[in-house]
Design a protein around this motif. Structure first.
Motif, PDB file in Angstrom:
ATOM      1  N   MET B  61       0.828  -1.209   0.000  1.00 18.44           N
ATOM      2  CA  MET B  61       0.000   0.000   0.000  1.00 18.44           C
ATOM      3  C   MET B  61       0.868   1.267   0.000  1.00 18.44           C
ATOM      4  SD  MET B  61      -3.219  -1.084   0.590  1.00 18.44           S
ATOM      5  CE  MET B  61      -3.831  -2.731   0.813  1.00 18.44           C
ATOM      6  N   HIS B  62       2.170   1.081   0.065  1.00 24.47           N
ATOM      7  CA  HIS B  62       3.079   2.233   0.141  1.00 24.47           C
ATOM      8  C   HIS B  62       2.627   3.199   1.240  1.00 24.47           C
ATOM      9  CE1 HIS B  62       5.148   0.642  -3.326  1.00 24.47           C
ATOM     10  NE2 HIS B  62       3.945   0.382  -3.817  1.00 24.47           N
ATOM     11  N   CYS B  63       2.394   2.599   2.409  1.00 24.42           N
ATOM     12  CA  CYS B  63       1.848   3.310   3.572  1.00 24.42           C
ATOM     13  C   CYS B  63       2.592   4.617   3.859  1.00 24.42           C
ATOM     14  CB  CYS B  63       1.972   2.461   4.831  1.00 24.42           C
ATOM     15  SG  CYS B  63       1.248   0.849   4.689  1.00 24.42           S
ATOM     16  N   CYS B  68       6.716  -1.269   8.122  1.00 26.33           N
ATOM     17  CA  CYS B  68       7.822  -2.151   7.725  1.00 26.33           C
ATOM     18  C   CYS B  68       9.152  -1.401   7.824  1.00 26.33           C
ATOM     19  CB  CYS B  68       7.605  -2.655   6.298  1.00 26.33           C
ATOM     20  SG  CYS B  68       7.420  -1.322   5.092  1.00 26.33           S
ATOM     21  N   VAL B  86       7.403   3.007  -1.490  1.00 25.97           N
ATOM     22  CA  VAL B  86       8.226   2.324  -0.488  1.00 25.97           C
ATOM     23  C   VAL B  86       9.076   1.280  -1.221  1.00 25.97           C
ATOM     24  CG1 VAL B  86       8.194   0.872   1.573  1.00 25.97           C
ATOM     25  CG2 VAL B  86       6.547   2.735   1.332  1.00 25.97           C
ATOM     26  N   ALA B 107       2.228  -7.704   2.567  1.00 23.48           N
ATOM     27  CA  ALA B 107       2.885  -7.358   1.307  1.00 23.48           C
ATOM     28  C   ALA B 107       4.311  -7.908   1.162  1.00 23.48           C
ATOM     29  CB  ALA B 107       2.879  -5.848   1.114  1.00 23.48           C
ATOM     30  N   LYS B 118       8.943  -6.952  -2.826  1.00 20.25           N
ATOM     31  CA  LYS B 118       7.537  -6.550  -2.864  1.00 20.25           C
ATOM     32  C   LYS B 118       7.335  -5.540  -3.977  1.00 20.25           C
ATOM     33  CE  LYS B 118       7.701  -2.504  -0.010  1.00 20.25           C
ATOM     34  NZ  LYS B 118       7.338  -1.684  -1.180  1.00 20.25           N
TER      35      LYS B 118
HETATM   36  S1  SF4 Z   1       5.142  -3.419   2.876  1.00 22.30           S
HETATM   37 FE1  SF4 Z   1       5.328  -1.606   4.179  1.00 22.30          FE
HETATM   38  S2  SF4 Z   1       4.526   0.088   2.940  1.00 22.30           S
HETATM   39 FE2  SF4 Z   1       3.865  -1.824   1.953  1.00 22.30          FE
HETATM   40  S3  SF4 Z   1       1.816  -2.206   2.797  1.00 22.30           S
HETATM   41 FE3  SF4 Z   1       3.269  -3.294   4.097  1.00 22.30          FE
HETATM   42  S4  SF4 Z   1       3.755  -1.865   5.753  1.00 22.30           S
HETATM   43 FE4  SF4 Z   1       2.789  -0.682   4.138  1.00 22.30          FE
END
Ligand code: SF4
Ligand code: SF4
Lengths: 364, 209
Positions: B61-63, B68, B86, B107, B118
């Motif tokens: 989701m590129h939070c 992470c 991300v 992810a 990812k």
């Molecule tokens: S890998 Fe990181 S940025 Fe991507 S959805 Fe998971 S926590 Fe969010």
């Protein structure tokens, strides 16, 4: 995810990134820190008050076993951790590579490095030096191994590794206040290692089983409890099963077990109504796939039975004189208690990893 | 800070055909079987005849706060200021799996080499690529930006990717409002019966507790 009942309108997220090696590592980390603390308590608090050769022997054996177990556990734990990694050799460059000091993995690594230093030097001081030459006790096995190596190596006449280590230990060993200061710093590092193994988990906010409130207390009790058990199992093997030292440590262990049990029950109560992922973990641990590991292994055999066994033996020791008539039964009873606590401690970490469930996503 | 990029997903338009997941695998040549940078999951509700299914296409989701990145010991994971994507630098990854636990969406993936890989929003092709790629904004200005393979191959127009501002223009008001309250860079539309509120709600729930 096959062991989780798939509820409707929820999207469950895969888990299981850590396997049995990490459970082993978490267990040995706590045990190692606890064993060092046991060694220090025995040296600083019990040894000065010990009366008679048998008590002194039991205290010193406990100190030595604590340090030896501490070294072995942290070494094996480190190897277990490395063997789980995708790039273990790269991880060895951690002093340069580990740059995120906000990560518990980094903070914990430094605690471990510091602790490993203290526990190793402690074991060295307790095993080598003039005063230990010719001493009796099962815990001198490492010294005996070095002596065998001495015999096997074609060293020149008059040369000896044991003698060299004795000389070095006597030169490096501080006394009095300085020794106490070393013990104090080492103990802080030991507690750091014990607590960090919990914080590593609780920092993951999407796993309700890794509860921020309860888990650190559970680990803070379980680490020293398994440490005492491992060190005192050594003392019992050395013949100190009926000593006052063993009785006192066994009681201290009971107190830790009691607090750990109450905290675990608190955690379970919180899980039972903590939302879908918490409830799944609750089911997995108390009636599902990990019932044998958690309900039977941890709660019954790892906490309740050893506590009951210990209380019964303590009562008999205190109010009757059967201990002297049935000495070997008591020795066996203490050994059994410690083995159960150790097995329960391992299963606790195992169940906490494998029973972990991530918060599902809601798709109404 | 450059314009932030993200995904848009509309569950009402998703048919669950898996074209996105397969397109992703092909473009990045990821390990067959167990490595899925994008996956489609079907969530069911109720029982026949009141039975409904919702398809959800999921990837990183590129939070905005990237949990992470917070736990990664080596700093291998980076939430890029320049485009909000991300990325993962596999030269630094030790394969500890900590990011896998921290991610609320599953992810991070670990291939045969045990290192993390990812979605990189198609900054470049292949595992670990894109960590040092120019910003997606720059790539686009130069006409070199890859259209994410999943978006390209989506049969039902359920997926889109781009600067978040542009995606919000096409989203329903509800979706936009929900997005404002959450911390991922994915806009989940909810024009019809099916909405994936939990994708955002779960973050809220864990942070509140
Ligand atoms: S890998 Fe990181 S940025 Fe991507 S959805 Fe998971 S926590 Fe969010
Ligand atoms: S697996 Fe790699 S990317 Fe993930 S936290 Fe560990 S080192 Fe960082």
């Amino acid at each position: 995810m096959s062991d989780i009942a798939t509820g409707s309108d929820l999207l469950w997220i895969a888990r299981g990134h850590w396997e049995i090696f990490i459970a082993t590592y978490l267990f040995l980390g706590g045990l190692s820190g606890g064993a060092y603390l046991t060694s220090v308590v025995s040296s600083e608090l019990f040894r000065p008050r010990a009366r008679g050769p048998d008590e002194i022997f039991a205290c010193e054996e406990t100190s030595r076993w604590g340090a030896i177990v501490g070294v072995l556990a942290i070494a094996v734990g480190g190897v277990a951790l490395l063997s789980h990694l995708g790039a273990p050799l790269r991880a060895l460059t951690f002093p340069v590579l580990f740059s995120n000091f906000g990560s518990w993995l980094v903070i914990g690594t430094w605690f471990i490095v510091l602790f490993a230093l203290f526990v190793t030097i402690e074991a060295f001081w307790l095993l080598f030096g003039e005063e230990h030459a010719g001493s009796e006790g099962l815990s001198y096995v490492p010294r005996w191994i070095v002596a065998r190596i001495d015999d096997a190596l074609p060293l020149p006449e008059g040369w000896s590794i044991v003698a060299a280590l004795d000389w070095l230990a006597d030169r490096l060993r501080p006394t009095g206040r300085a020794r106490r200061a070393v013990h104090a710093v080492g103990s802080v590092a030991a507690v750091g290692v014990i607590v960090y193994t919990a914080l590593l988990l609780t920092d993951v906010s999407v796993v309700p089983l890794w509860d921020r409130q309860y888990l650190p207390i559970v680990f803070l009790m379980s680490g020293p409890s398994t440490g005492i058990s491992a060190a005192l199992l050594g003392t019992v093997a050395s013949g100190g099963g009926l000593s006052r030292t063993n009785h006192l440590f066994c009681l201290a262990d009971d107190a830790l077990i009691a607090v750990e049990t109450v905290t675990l029950v608190g955690l379970l109560v919180a899980l039972s109504s903590g939302g879908p992922a918490a409830e799944q973990s609750y089911e997995l641990l108390l009636s599902g796939a990990y019932f044998p590991h958690f309900a039977v292994g941890v709660l019954a055999l790892g906490l309740v039975v050893p506590f009951g066994l210990s209380m019964t033996m303590t009562g008999l020791v205190r109010f009757t004189d059967v201990e002297h008539r049935w000495g070997s039964a008591f020795t066996g009873g203490f050994a059994l208690k410690y083995v159960l606590v150790l097995a329960g401690g391992f299963l606790l970490r195992y169940a906490l990893l494998f029973g972990a469930v991530k918060q599902p996503l809601g798709v109404p | 800070m450059g314009e932030q990029w993200g995904f848009y997903f509309d569950p009402d338009s998703c048919m669950g055909c898996n074209a996105c997941a397969i397109a992703c695998k092909n473009r990045h040549d990821t390990d067959a079987g167990h490595v899925d940078w994008r996956r489609v999951e079907t969530v069911s509700e109720g029982e026949f005849p009141d039975y409904e299914e919702t398809n959800v296409s999921l990837s990183c989701m590129h939070c905005e706060d990237a949990p992470c990145e917070e736990v990664c010991p080596t700093g291998a994971i980076e939430k890029r200021e320049s485009d909000g994507i991300v990325t993962i630098d596999r030269e630094k990854c030790i394969g500890c799996g900590y990011c896998g636990w921290a991610c609320p969406y599953g992810a991070p993936q670990y291939g045969d080499d045990g290192l993390m890989q990812k979605c990189n929003l198609c900054l470049d092709k292949g595992p670990g690529s894109g960590a040092d790629a120019p910003s997606k904004n720059e790539q686009q200005a130069d006409g070199e930006a890859l259209e994410p393979a999943c978006v390209d191959e989506c049969v039902g127009d359920a997926l889109d990717a781009g600067p978040v501002g542009e995606l919000l223009d096409k989203a329903s008001q509800e979706a936009a409002e929900r997005f404002e309250q959450n911390r991922t860079n994915v806009i989940i539309d909810s024009t019809g019966e099916n909405s994936v509120t939990g994708m955002q709600g779960v973050r809220q729930a864990t942070e509140d507790s």
